[in-house]
Design a protein around this motif. Structure first.
Motif, PDB file in Angstrom:
ATOM      1  N   LEU A   7      17.052  -0.888  -4.565  1.00  0.00           N
ATOM      2  CA  LEU A   7      15.944  -0.596  -3.632  1.00  0.00           C
ATOM      3  C   LEU A   7      16.275   0.881  -2.815  1.00  0.00           C
ATOM      4  CD1 LEU A   7      14.705  -3.951  -2.453  1.00  0.00           C
ATOM      5  CD2 LEU A   7      13.718  -2.495  -4.319  1.00  0.00           C
ATOM      6  N   LYS A   8      15.105   1.771  -3.020  1.00  0.00           N
ATOM      7  CA  LYS A   8      15.328   2.846  -1.848  1.00  0.00           C
ATOM      8  C   LYS A   8      13.807   2.846  -1.052  1.00  0.00           C
ATOM      9  CE  LYS A   8      19.064   5.795  -3.344  1.00  0.00           C
ATOM     10  NZ  LYS A   8      19.926   4.691  -3.037  1.00  0.00           N
ATOM     11  N   LEU A   9      13.898   2.692   0.341  1.00  0.00           N
ATOM     12  CA  LEU A   9      12.817   2.281   0.668  1.00  0.00           C
ATOM     13  C   LEU A   9      12.544   3.139   2.109  1.00  0.00           C
ATOM     14  CD1 LEU A   9      12.916  -1.628   0.610  1.00  0.00           C
ATOM     15  CD2 LEU A   9      11.902  -0.293  -0.954  1.00  0.00           C
ATOM     16  N   TYR A  10      11.268   3.853   2.148  1.00  0.00           N
ATOM     17  CA  TYR A  10      11.276   5.090   3.140  1.00  0.00           C
ATOM     18  C   TYR A  10       9.666   4.686   3.661  1.00  0.00           C
ATOM     19  CZ  TYR A  10      14.891   7.106   0.362  1.00  0.00           C
ATOM     20  OH  TYR A  10      16.047   7.397  -0.130  1.00  0.00           O
ATOM     21  N   ALA A  11       9.749   5.043   5.186  1.00  0.00           N
ATOM     22  CA  ALA A  11       8.660   5.113   5.652  1.00  0.00           C
ATOM     23  C   ALA A  11       8.043   6.377   5.671  1.00  0.00           C
ATOM     24  CB  ALA A  11       8.771   4.788   7.435  1.00  0.00           C
ATOM     25  N   PRO A  12       6.737   7.119   5.669  1.00  0.00           N
ATOM     26  CA  PRO A  12       6.356   8.302   5.274  1.00  0.00           C
ATOM     27  C   PRO A  12       7.033   9.471   6.168  1.00  0.00           C
ATOM     28  CG  PRO A  12       4.503   6.853   5.591  1.00  0.00           C
ATOM     29  CD  PRO A  12       5.880   6.110   6.015  1.00  0.00           C
ATOM     30  N   GLU A  13       7.230   8.967   7.555  1.00  0.00           N
ATOM     31  CA  GLU A  13       7.962  10.137   8.542  1.00  0.00           C
ATOM     32  C   GLU A  13       9.384  10.180   8.098  1.00  0.00           C
ATOM     33  OE1 GLU A  13       6.663   7.085   9.347  1.00  0.00           O
ATOM     34  OE2 GLU A  13       7.947   6.095  10.619  1.00  0.00           O
ATOM     35  N   GLU A  14       9.988   9.772   7.188  1.00  0.00           N
ATOM     36  CA  GLU A  14      11.231   9.511   6.868  1.00  0.00           C
ATOM     37  C   GLU A  14      11.418  10.793   5.550  1.00  0.00           C
ATOM     38  OE1 GLU A  14      12.339   5.217   8.215  1.00  0.00           O
ATOM     39  OE2 GLU A  14      12.544   5.721   6.127  1.00  0.00           O
TER      40      GLU A  14
ATOM     41  N   GLN B  64       0.709  -1.066  -0.022  1.00  0.00           N
ATOM     42  CA  GLN B  64       0.060   0.205   0.161  1.00  0.00           C
ATOM     43  C   GLN B  64       0.701   1.386   0.054  1.00  0.00           C
ATOM     44  OE1 GLN B  64      -0.985  -2.338   3.115  1.00  0.00           O
ATOM     45  NE2 GLN B  64      -1.848  -3.560   1.024  1.00  0.00           N
ATOM     46  N   PRO B  65       1.689   1.432  -1.045  1.00  0.00           N
ATOM     47  CA  PRO B  65       2.548   2.663  -0.918  1.00  0.00           C
ATOM     48  C   PRO B  65       1.863   3.920  -0.925  1.00  0.00           C
ATOM     49  CG  PRO B  65       2.740   1.375  -3.098  1.00  0.00           C
ATOM     50  CD  PRO B  65       2.001   0.739  -2.240  1.00  0.00           C
ATOM     51  N   GLU B  66       2.691   4.800  -0.421  1.00  0.00           N
ATOM     52  CA  GLU B  66       2.026   6.422  -0.582  1.00  0.00           C
ATOM     53  C   GLU B  66       2.743   6.904  -1.901  1.00  0.00           C
ATOM     54  OE1 GLU B  66       2.822   8.591   2.834  1.00  0.00           O
ATOM     55  OE2 GLU B  66       1.233   7.399   4.174  1.00  0.00           O
ATOM     56  N   SER B  67       3.900   6.197  -2.228  1.00  0.00           N
ATOM     57  CA  SER B  67       4.594   6.636  -3.374  1.00  0.00           C
ATOM     58  C   SER B  67       5.405   5.686  -4.069  1.00  0.00           C
ATOM     59  CB  SER B  67       5.545   7.997  -3.163  1.00  0.00           C
ATOM     60  OG  SER B  67       6.358   8.039  -4.284  1.00  0.00           O
ATOM     61  N   LEU B  68       5.311   5.393  -5.051  1.00  0.00           N
ATOM     62  CA  LEU B  68       6.139   4.242  -5.976  1.00  0.00           C
ATOM     63  C   LEU B  68       6.387   4.661  -7.316  1.00  0.00           C
ATOM     64  CD1 LEU B  68       6.945   1.416  -6.151  1.00  0.00           C
ATOM     65  CD2 LEU B  68       4.463   0.933  -6.951  1.00  0.00           C
ATOM     66  N   HIS B  69       7.784   4.652  -7.419  1.00  0.00           N
ATOM     67  CA  HIS B  69       8.548   4.815  -8.694  1.00  0.00           C
ATOM     68  C   HIS B  69       9.522   3.742  -9.093  1.00  0.00           C
ATOM     69  CE1 HIS B  69       7.121   8.972  -8.854  1.00  0.00           C
ATOM     70  NE2 HIS B  69       7.625   9.141  -7.437  1.00  0.00           N
ATOM     71  N   ILE B  70       9.023   3.410 -10.415  1.00  0.00           N
ATOM     72  CA  ILE B  70       9.918   2.150 -10.792  1.00  0.00           C
ATOM     73  C   ILE B  70      10.690   2.579 -12.103  1.00  0.00           C
ATOM     74  CG2 ILE B  70       9.825  -0.388 -11.649  1.00  0.00           C
ATOM     75  CD1 ILE B  70       7.173  -0.596 -10.247  1.00  0.00           C
ATOM     76  N   GLU B  71      11.798   2.213 -12.260  1.00  0.00           N
ATOM     77  CA  GLU B  71      12.501   2.680 -13.483  1.00  0.00           C
ATOM     78  C   GLU B  71      13.247   1.444 -13.902  1.00  0.00           C
ATOM     79  OE1 GLU B  71      15.458   5.886 -13.642  1.00  0.00           O
ATOM     80  OE2 GLU B  71      14.141   6.891 -11.957  1.00  0.00           O
TER      81      GLU B  71
END
Lengths: 104, 88
Positions: B80-87, B16-23
């Motif tokens: 992979l660059k993976l973040y939680a929303p607060e980060e 359930q990502p808030e943001s997702l970019h795939i290249e």
């Protein structure tokens, strides 16, 4: 000895062990090359296994830590991560501490 | 469906990502020895509340679990660059 036992022995006997594609001098993948550069940047005395030379190790290492990609770094027998995680730990200084801890 | 679309579908369902970019960076790596199996190279940036309180290894595992068998066949390499929303 099963391939899993062989890998366990390798990561136990080599304090800093990198499973990679190619050799440190001639990496065969950009991610493996990045992993080598990071270890060199922290002055790590490391050993490596070229998984392209041994298909049993190449498949076995993915099961060993339930991690599907290569490179994989192990310090003191513990799985640390792949190249993205190595870069993150390098940038925040934690990799230097891990490497220094096994030197002394 | 393209590989990028399938990656997007699986990650969206699982995290359930808030943001997702795939290249798709496959063209930058064509032909080198490690890519002989034919899978592609991809770069994923994903922000998900599911990553809160999880370390980087745990976050990577969540992504690998979500992609399942795609990691064996379709994907040769995944940055992979993976973040939680607060980060962010």
């Amino acid at each position: 000895m099963s391939i899993q036992d062989t890998i366990r022995e390798q990561v136990t006997e080599n304090p800093v062990m990198l499973y990679m594609k190619g050799s440190p001098d001639f990496p065969q993948c950009g991610f493996s090359g990045k992993a080598v550069q990071i270890l060199q940047a922290v002055g790590a005395d490391f050993n490596s296994v070229d998984v392209l030379r041994d298909n049993e190790i190449r498949e076995g290492i993915k099961q060993f830590s339930n991690w599907p990609t290569i490179p994989q770094l192990y310090i003191n027998g513990e799985f640390v991560g792949g190249s993205d995680i190595m870069m993150e730990l390098y940038q925040n200084g934690e990799l230097q501490k891990l490497v220094d801890a096994v030197k002394s | 469906m393209s590989t990028v679309e399938r990656i997007e579908q699986r990650l969206t369902a699982a995290l359930q990502p808030e943001s997702l970019h795939i290249e798709d960076e496959s063209s930058q790596h064509a032909g080198h020895a490690g890519a002989a199996s034919g899978g592609g190279h991809y770069h994923v940036m994903l922000v998900s509340p599911r990553f809160s309180g999880q370390n980087t290894v745990a976050r990577h595992r969540m992504v690998y679990d979500a992609l399942g068998d795609m990691m064996q066949k379709d994907i040769h390499a995944l940055a992979l660059k993976l973040y939680a929303p607060e980060e962010i």
